[in-house]
Write a protein that holds these residues in place. Structure first.
Motif, short mmCIF file in Angstrom:
data_model
loop_
_atom_site.label_atom_id
_atom_site.label_comp_id
_atom_site.label_asym_id
_atom_site.label_seq_id
_atom_site.Cartn_x
_atom_site.Cartn_y
_atom_site.Cartn_z
N SER A 86 0.84 -1.20 0.00
CA SER A 86 0.00 0.00 0.00
C SER A 86 0.87 1.25 0.00
CB SER A 86 -0.92 0.03 1.22
OG SER A 86 -1.59 1.28 1.31
N PRO A 87 0.97 1.95 -1.14
CA PRO A 87 1.74 3.19 -1.17
C PRO A 87 1.15 4.29 -0.30
CG PRO A 87 1.43 2.31 -3.39
CD PRO A 87 0.53 1.53 -2.48
N VAL A 88 -0.17 4.28 -0.11
CA VAL A 88 -0.80 5.30 0.72
C VAL A 88 -0.47 5.07 2.20
CG1 VAL A 88 -2.99 6.29 1.51
CG2 VAL A 88 -2.67 5.72 -0.90
N ASP A 89 -0.69 3.86 2.67
CA ASP A 89 -0.40 3.55 4.08
C ASP A 89 1.08 3.26 4.32
OD1 ASP A 89 -3.08 3.81 4.83
OD2 ASP A 89 -3.51 1.74 4.25
N ARG A 90 1.82 3.09 3.23
CA ARG A 90 3.24 2.76 3.28
C ARG A 90 3.49 1.52 4.14
NH1 ARG A 90 6.08 8.80 3.79
NH2 ARG A 90 5.35 9.56 1.76
N ILE A 91 2.78 0.46 3.76
CA ILE A 91 2.96 -0.82 4.42
C ILE A 91 3.00 -1.93 3.38
CG2 ILE A 91 1.84 -0.14 6.59
CD1 ILE A 91 -0.63 -1.76 5.64
N ALA A 92 3.60 -3.03 3.77
CA ALA A 92 3.51 -4.28 3.02
C ALA A 92 3.02 -5.35 3.98
CB ALA A 92 4.86 -4.68 2.44
N VAL A 93 2.16 -6.23 3.48
CA VAL A 93 1.68 -7.36 4.28
C VAL A 93 2.20 -8.62 3.61
CG1 VAL A 93 -0.32 -8.53 5.25
CG2 VAL A 93 -0.38 -6.04 4.90
N VAL A 94 2.95 -9.42 4.36
CA VAL A 94 3.65 -10.56 3.75
C VAL A 94 3.53 -11.80 4.61
CG1 VAL A 94 5.33 -8.98 2.72
CG2 VAL A 94 5.88 -10.11 4.87
N GLU A 95 3.72 -12.94 3.96
CA GLU A 95 3.87 -14.21 4.67
C GLU A 95 5.34 -14.38 5.07
OE1 GLU A 95 0.27 -16.96 2.96
OE2 GLU A 95 2.17 -16.99 1.84
N PRO A 96 5.63 -15.28 6.01
CA PRO A 96 6.98 -15.35 6.57
C PRO A 96 8.04 -15.87 5.61
CG PRO A 96 5.62 -17.13 7.42
CD PRO A 96 4.70 -16.20 6.70
N GLY A 97 7.65 -16.61 4.58
CA GLY A 97 8.64 -17.18 3.67
C GLY A 97 9.08 -16.27 2.56
N VAL A 98 8.60 -15.03 2.53
CA VAL A 98 9.02 -14.09 1.49
C VAL A 98 10.50 -13.77 1.67
CG1 VAL A 98 8.73 -11.73 0.63
CG2 VAL A 98 6.73 -13.10 1.22
N ASN A 118 10.07 -1.49 -4.36
CA ASN A 118 10.75 -0.49 -5.19
C ASN A 118 9.91 -0.11 -6.40
OD1 ASN A 118 14.20 -1.67 -4.74
ND2 ASN A 118 12.90 -0.42 -3.43
N GLU A 119 9.16 -1.08 -6.94
CA GLU A 119 8.33 -0.80 -8.12
C GLU A 119 7.20 0.18 -7.80
OE1 GLU A 119 6.93 -4.53 -9.58
OE2 GLU A 119 8.94 -5.30 -10.05
N HIS A 120 6.92 0.37 -6.52
CA HIS A 120 5.89 1.33 -6.10
C HIS A 120 6.52 2.61 -5.56
CE1 HIS A 120 2.46 -1.56 -6.29
NE2 HIS A 120 3.41 -2.45 -6.06
N GLY A 121 7.83 2.78 -5.78
CA GLY A 121 8.51 3.96 -5.27
C GLY A 121 8.74 3.92 -3.77
N LEU A 122 8.72 2.70 -3.20
CA LEU A 122 8.88 2.53 -1.77
C LEU A 122 10.15 1.75 -1.45
CD1 LEU A 122 5.16 1.67 -0.97
CD2 LEU A 122 6.32 3.83 -0.46
N TYR A 123 10.47 1.67 -0.17
CA TYR A 123 11.75 1.13 0.26
C TYR A 123 11.56 0.37 1.57
CZ TYR A 123 16.66 1.53 1.94
OH TYR A 123 17.93 1.28 2.41
N TYR A 124 12.02 -0.89 1.61
CA TYR A 124 12.06 -1.67 2.85
C TYR A 124 13.53 -1.75 3.28
CZ TYR A 124 11.55 -5.35 6.28
OH TYR A 124 11.59 -6.07 7.46
N PRO A 125 13.93 -0.97 4.29
CA PRO A 125 15.35 -0.80 4.58
C PRO A 125 16.12 -2.01 5.09
CG PRO A 125 14.12 1.09 5.35
CD PRO A 125 13.11 0.04 4.99
N PRO A 126 15.61 -2.85 6.04
CA PRO A 126 16.47 -3.91 6.58
C PRO A 126 17.07 -4.79 5.49
CG PRO A 126 14.49 -3.69 7.91
CD PRO A 126 14.29 -2.84 6.70
N ASP A 127 18.39 -4.91 5.48
CA ASP A 127 19.07 -5.63 4.39
C ASP A 127 20.24 -6.46 4.92
OD1 ASP A 127 20.65 -3.48 5.10
OD2 ASP A 127 21.32 -3.06 3.05
N PRO A 128 19.97 -7.58 5.59
CA PRO A 128 21.07 -8.44 6.04
C PRO A 128 21.96 -8.85 4.87
CG PRO A 128 18.96 -9.17 6.92
CD PRO A 128 18.65 -8.14 5.89
N LYS A 159 9.23 2.93 3.64
CA LYS A 159 9.62 4.34 3.50
C LYS A 159 9.65 4.71 2.01
CE LYS A 159 12.34 4.91 7.71
NZ LYS A 159 11.46 5.97 8.24
N PRO A 160 9.56 6.00 1.71
CA PRO A 160 9.73 6.41 0.32
C PRO A 160 11.12 6.01 -0.18
CG PRO A 160 8.86 8.21 1.64
CD PRO A 160 9.27 7.14 2.60
#
Length: 455
Positions: free
Chosen positions: A100-112, A122-132, A213-214
């Protein structure tokens, strides 16, 4: 065993159950050294929440332990099987349910997979920062279980700061929903944070609401060579003291640099004692890098080279990401430590680690999320040499003791698992452990979830 399989089969498809001992053995452990692993009775690969609930109800009825797993990229033995357990592998629950670009959330299952989610948002202009470092293979569920971090932590924080809500299957099969989808909320105890970092010992995460995040501008990276680790750590302190907020601030010692060059012919400067990588994703990253470059020079850097473009920057980051893999090629085995200290004590941590390597006659390379004081000393040893293996284990303990002496913690992002149980007790103390065991008993009174981990 026959009763267990019979009950599991009543609500699970045949392809969700693995009983071949040669195959189940491959699910017995994660990537940690010196961690005991048992023999699982069965491996279950559910695809739905209802299937996970059925597994937990069956396990409770028969008093069978359950070990939840993701991609098994962990480094503390937290995903290791116990004898006769159900290994509950969640890798098949791999759907991104919502972005959701408006709410700036993603809802996922654990195996993603972490990288799959990152590219999707990224395709929605958004960013999920944690990157092990294992972001191409590790799962979101595993990241949540160990509260993992990554290269971007210095600016964007760790996994715990991005988990807004969870759906969790409890030990008795009940489904618990915690947290929220809203930007803020303080209703009741923060159970969401309690599950993050619990290593599967309190419940099975089956869905997560993650904050986004954006998408920031592309970052540029600067590489600075130093004649000593102390000088590089001095530069880190100067950068942070002056109020800079780099998107990453990473350090590689000489041993790590040489290992990366040996593995991938990266052309990194092997004459350096420490290589510091600093990046900015600000509107004017070149100006920020110039300011940081001056601070590095003042701290004693012998060479400061800013990347000219994102492609050069990505090459430097690839070198840092492959550090742990490269150090694994130095000897037949490694123990990867995960000690985090205050930034002001980072120099003492690296100098102390070098002294420990000399004392025990071992090669110990260090790569570090220097911006937040999280160090990864990697003990390289020959696992076929009993004396060298003993010294490796002892040096590992010495490094953790050093971290605590410097006001740090035994794990910044890898978790406790089996590897650091004794050290968790030392860090938390008797009262702390007693309270944590009480919390465990409230959620899992029969002690079936990931037994033998943490404490």
């Amino acid at each position: 065993m026959s009763d267990l399989l019979e009950r599991l089969r009543t609500e699970l498809p045949a392809e969700a159950l693995i009983t071949d001992p040669d195959v189940t053995a491959s699910y017995a452990h994660d990537m940690a050294s010196f961690c005991e692993a048992g023999t699982p009775a069965v491996v279950v690969l559910p695809r739905t929440v209802e299937q996970v609930q059925h597994v937990m109800r069956t396990a409770t009825a028969l008093r069978v332990p359950v070990v939840p797993q993701g991609a098994r990229t962990g480094l503390s033995g937290a995903a290791n099987a116990s004898d006769g357990c159900i290994v509950l592998s969640l890798v098949k629950m791999d759907r991104i349910l919502e972005i959701s670009p408006v709410d700036r959330i993603a809802v996922v299952e654990p195996g993603v997979i972490n990288a799959v989610l990152s590219r999707a948002v990224n395709e929605h202009g958004l960013y999920y920062p944690p990157d092990p470092s294992s972001w191409e293979t590790c799962t979101i569920g595993g990241n949540i279980g160990t509260a993992s971090g990554g290269l971007c932590c210095v600016k964007y924080g760790v996994t715990a700061e991005y988990v807004l809500g969870l759906d969790v299957v409890l030990a008795d099969g009940r489904l618990l929903t915690t947290g929220r989808r809203t930007a803020k909320g303080v209703a009741g105890y923060d159970l969401t944070r309690l599950f993050v970092g619990s290593e599967g010992s309190l419940g099975i995460v089956v869905k997560a609401v993650l904050a986004l995040k954006p998408q920031p501008p592309q970052q540029l990276v600067l590489a600075a060579e130093f004649p000593s680790a102390a000088a590089a750590c001095d530069a880190v302190c100067r950068i942070m003291e002056r109020g800079h907020t780099p998107s990453l601030l990473e350090l590689m010692d000489r041993t790590t640099v040489r290992a990366v060059n040996e593995l991938a012919s990266m052309g990194l400067p092997e004459t350096t004692e420490a290589l510091l990588l600093c990046a900015f994703d600000t509107p004017d990253p070149a100006a920020d890098l110039a300011a940081v470059g001056a601070l590095c020079t003042a701290a004693g850097a012998t060479e400061v080279v800013p990347a000219d473009n994102p492609a050069e920057s990505e090459l430097l980051l690839q070198a840092r990401r492959m550090s742990l893999t490269a150090l694994e090629t130095v000897k037949s085995a490694t123990m990867i430590d995960d000690v985090c200290v205050p930034r002001s004590r980072l120099g003492a941590m690296l100098e102390g680690t070098a002294a420990i390597a000399e004392e025990y006659g071992l090669t110990i390379g260090v790569c570090s999320h220097a911006g937040d004081g999280n160090t990864h000393p990697v003990v390289c040893f020959d696992h076929t040499d009993a004396d060298e293996s003993r010294r490796a284990r002892e040096s590992f303990d010495a490094i953790m003791a050093l971290g605590l002496e410097l006001g740090g913690t035994i794990t910044g992002e890898h978790g406790v698992g089996v590897l650091k149980k004794e050290w968790l007790a030392r860090e938390l103390g008797e009262t702390g452990i007693e309270l944590q065991r009480g919390i465990k008993a409230a959620f899992d009174p029969l002690g079936l979830l990931n037994p033998g981990k943490l404490f």
